[in-house]
Design an enzyme around this catalytic site. Sequence first.
Site, short mmCIF file in Angstrom:
data_model
loop_
_atom_site.label_atom_id
_atom_site.label_comp_id
_atom_site.label_asym_id
_atom_site.label_seq_id
_atom_site.Cartn_x
_atom_site.Cartn_y
_atom_site.Cartn_z
N ARG A 196 1.71 1.86 -3.65
CA ARG A 196 0.40 2.52 -4.24
C ARG A 196 0.36 3.87 -4.12
O ARG A 196 0.01 4.64 -4.62
CB ARG A 196 -0.47 1.57 -4.14
N CYS A 217 -11.23 -0.33 18.13
CA CYS A 217 -10.92 0.99 18.27
C CYS A 217 -11.19 1.85 16.99
O CYS A 217 -11.24 1.38 15.83
CB CYS A 217 -9.25 1.27 18.19
N TYR A 237 0.63 -1.35 0.22
CA TYR A 237 0.06 0.07 0.11
C TYR A 237 0.84 1.20 -0.02
O TYR A 237 0.46 2.23 -0.63
CB TYR A 237 -1.30 -0.15 1.20
N HIS A 258 -14.71 2.02 -2.22
CA HIS A 258 -13.73 0.89 -1.67
C HIS A 258 -12.58 2.07 -0.86
O HIS A 258 -11.67 1.39 -0.43
CB HIS A 258 -12.96 0.15 -2.77
C1 BV8 Z 1 -18.20 -7.72 0.54
C2 BV8 Z 1 -10.00 -1.61 -2.38
C3 BV8 Z 1 -19.64 -8.56 2.08
C4 BV8 Z 1 -8.65 -2.44 -1.85
C5 BV8 Z 1 -11.08 -3.30 -3.37
C6 BV8 Z 1 -21.07 -11.62 -5.36
C7 BV8 Z 1 -20.51 -12.68 -6.24
C8 BV8 Z 1 -19.19 -13.25 -6.20
C9 BV8 Z 1 -18.27 -12.82 -5.12
C10 BV8 Z 1 -18.79 -11.86 -4.36
C11 BV8 Z 1 -20.20 -11.37 -4.33
N1 BV8 Z 1 -20.33 -10.39 -3.41
C12 BV8 Z 1 -19.10 -10.50 -2.60
C13 BV8 Z 1 -18.10 -11.12 -3.21
C14 BV8 Z 1 -17.09 -11.27 -2.66
C15 BV8 Z 1 -15.98 -9.96 -3.14
C16 BV8 Z 1 -15.80 -10.21 -4.62
O1 BV8 Z 1 -16.74 -9.32 -5.47
N2 BV8 Z 1 -14.99 -11.00 -5.25
C17 BV8 Z 1 -14.81 -11.13 -6.70
C18 BV8 Z 1 -13.27 -11.15 -6.85
C19 BV8 Z 1 -15.54 -12.33 -7.15
N3 BV8 Z 1 -16.49 -8.76 -2.77
C20 BV8 Z 1 -15.97 -8.48 -1.59
O2 BV8 Z 1 -15.33 -8.89 -0.83
C21 BV8 Z 1 -16.71 -6.97 -1.16
N4 BV8 Z 1 -17.29 -7.14 0.15
O3 BV8 Z 1 -19.00 -8.23 -0.33
O4 BV8 Z 1 -18.56 -7.78 1.75
C22 BV8 Z 1 -19.06 -9.58 2.89
C23 BV8 Z 1 -18.71 -9.35 4.24
C24 BV8 Z 1 -18.28 -10.57 4.66
C25 BV8 Z 1 -18.16 -11.96 4.00
C26 BV8 Z 1 -18.55 -12.02 2.64
C27 BV8 Z 1 -18.95 -10.79 2.06
C28 BV8 Z 1 -15.40 -6.07 -1.02
C29 BV8 Z 1 -14.99 -5.94 -2.40
C30 BV8 Z 1 -13.82 -4.61 -2.29
C31 BV8 Z 1 -12.52 -5.11 -2.37
N5 BV8 Z 1 -11.65 -3.95 -2.39
N6 BV8 Z 1 -10.30 -2.22 -3.65
C32 BV8 Z 1 -7.53 -2.06 -2.91
O5 BV8 Z 1 -7.56 -1.32 -4.04
O6 BV8 Z 1 -6.29 -2.51 -2.55
S1 BV8 Z 1 -11.54 -4.19 -5.06
C33 BV8 Z 1 -10.39 -3.65 -6.10
O7 BV8 Z 1 -10.48 -4.63 -7.44
C34 BV8 Z 1 -10.86 -2.37 -7.02
O8 BV8 Z 1 -11.50 -1.68 -6.14
C35 BV8 Z 1 -11.89 -2.89 -7.99
O9 BV8 Z 1 -13.11 -3.03 -7.35
C36 BV8 Z 1 -11.28 -4.25 -8.33
C37 BV8 Z 1 -10.53 -4.02 -9.67
O10 BV8 Z 1 -11.57 -4.07 -10.47
P1 BV8 Z 1 -11.15 -2.81 -11.75
O11 BV8 Z 1 -10.93 -1.54 -11.07
O12 BV8 Z 1 -12.26 -3.04 -12.79
O13 BV8 Z 1 -9.89 -3.19 -12.30
P2 BV8 Z 1 -9.37 -4.39 -13.23
O14 BV8 Z 1 -7.95 -4.15 -13.21
O15 BV8 Z 1 -9.99 -5.59 -12.77
O16 BV8 Z 1 -9.93 -4.05 -14.43
C38 BV8 Z 1 -9.39 -2.80 -15.18
C39 BV8 Z 1 -10.18 -2.82 -16.69
O17 BV8 Z 1 -9.95 -1.64 -17.37
C40 BV8 Z 1 -10.17 -3.87 -17.42
O18 BV8 Z 1 -11.39 -4.27 -17.98
C41 BV8 Z 1 -9.26 -3.22 -18.78
O19 BV8 Z 1 -9.76 -3.98 -19.87
C42 BV8 Z 1 -9.68 -1.64 -18.32
N7 BV8 Z 1 -8.63 -0.80 -18.98
C43 BV8 Z 1 -7.17 -0.87 -18.83
N8 BV8 Z 1 -6.58 0.07 -19.40
C44 BV8 Z 1 -7.80 1.09 -19.71
C45 BV8 Z 1 -8.90 0.42 -19.55
N9 BV8 Z 1 -10.05 0.85 -19.73
C46 BV8 Z 1 -10.14 2.15 -20.54
N10 BV8 Z 1 -8.92 2.85 -20.61
C47 BV8 Z 1 -7.79 2.23 -20.34
N11 BV8 Z 1 -6.44 2.94 -20.66
#
Ligand code: BV8
Length: 320
Positions: free
Chosen positions: A80, A144, A77, A131
Amino acid sequence: MAFTAARPLIPPQDLKSFQEHLARSKRVLALLGAGLSASSGLPTFRGAGGLWRTHDAMQLATPEAFNRDPGLVWQFYSYRRHMALNAKPNPAHYALAELAKKNPEFITISQNVDGLSPRAGHPANQLKLLHGSLFDVKCSEFFCNYLETNNYTDPIVPALALPTDESDPTTNEAIKVRELDISDENVDLPEVSLRDLPRCPQCQRGLLRPGVVWFGEWLPRDVQRDIDRWTAQPENIDLIMVIGTSAKVYPAAGYVDSARNKGARVAVVNTDKNDAPQGGMYTNDWFFEGDAAVIVPELLKSEIGEIKPEDMRDGERTSV
Ligand code: BV8
């Protein structure tokens, strides 16, 4: 880094139909992901195969990883934070901020924790940081409630300073320090001991942790409540722009379907044609393939005019 806006290949009829719909749209949503900040030089989660060094970035973003190795998670972190502080918002950040200033019924849901939208002057009450933020820190002790916002100290503690290479022959000055890129697994990670990590000034016991939402953690209740209240209003939602996100993380990705269920047309901006929202694309949706930093200003130009370099005044960089 000059942002020369290459004339994007947006099919004119798509641009026209989108801008006509935008002009008619009253209630508009945007869902932002890491791709929005890619052109500002910040790696996406999926970029580099989702790895930071040899670690799955999504695994590092968990309470379990922090309990197991808080030093490593803080190095992840702190790195980042450093990258984000040394990056600049790009024209897409500014264009979205301008649209928000023009339309109070334009709400932006950001998954990004990099602080670039706030620095582009995006009105805070219309920007929902789902997030959290890299620049908030809080106590990791369950009992805390210490929270510190807008902490831009870089490194947050001396032990997290990036290693440097003073033997770099390419430098002409006597001793020019070159920071080493610790996201590269070939660069040795400095040892960080527990006592050198940031400690909570309130309970004096707990370690401070980044103020972001980790996987398996609930979203900030007030933010989720605000969004749900806005989407639940009786009026339709006219448009949702899904910008630079793989829309695979929930509940964030679920807002595309909630908007659709409220009548919204969907406009995706993404460099990867395959990264459409899970609900798929409908006939009257738009998929704009390309760099958000170039396409978003073009799409919004009919409402906000041209984003000119002199408009891009970078806000919050207090301590760099
Ligand atoms: C929760 C902060 C309740 C930290 C982040 C339902 C179904 C399945 C799974 C779940 C569900 N509900 C909950 C879950 C579990 C989980 C989840 O979703 N898992 C996924 C992996 C399947 N969700 C959670 O845990 C959430 N909490 O549900 O709580 C709970 C509580 C207790 C027990 C159970 C449940 C919390 C989720 C938040 C996690 N924190 N970030 C940090 O940043 O370190 S998530 C983090 O990853 C980001 O914030 C973002 O959300 C995600 C990354 O996704 P993107 O931002 O889209 O980035 P990515 O690299 O994937 O894609 C980039 C895109 O850009 C691509 O499409 C690419 O083609 C495009 N691109 C690239 N360059 C460009 C571009 N587009 C345009 N121009 C460019 N130049």
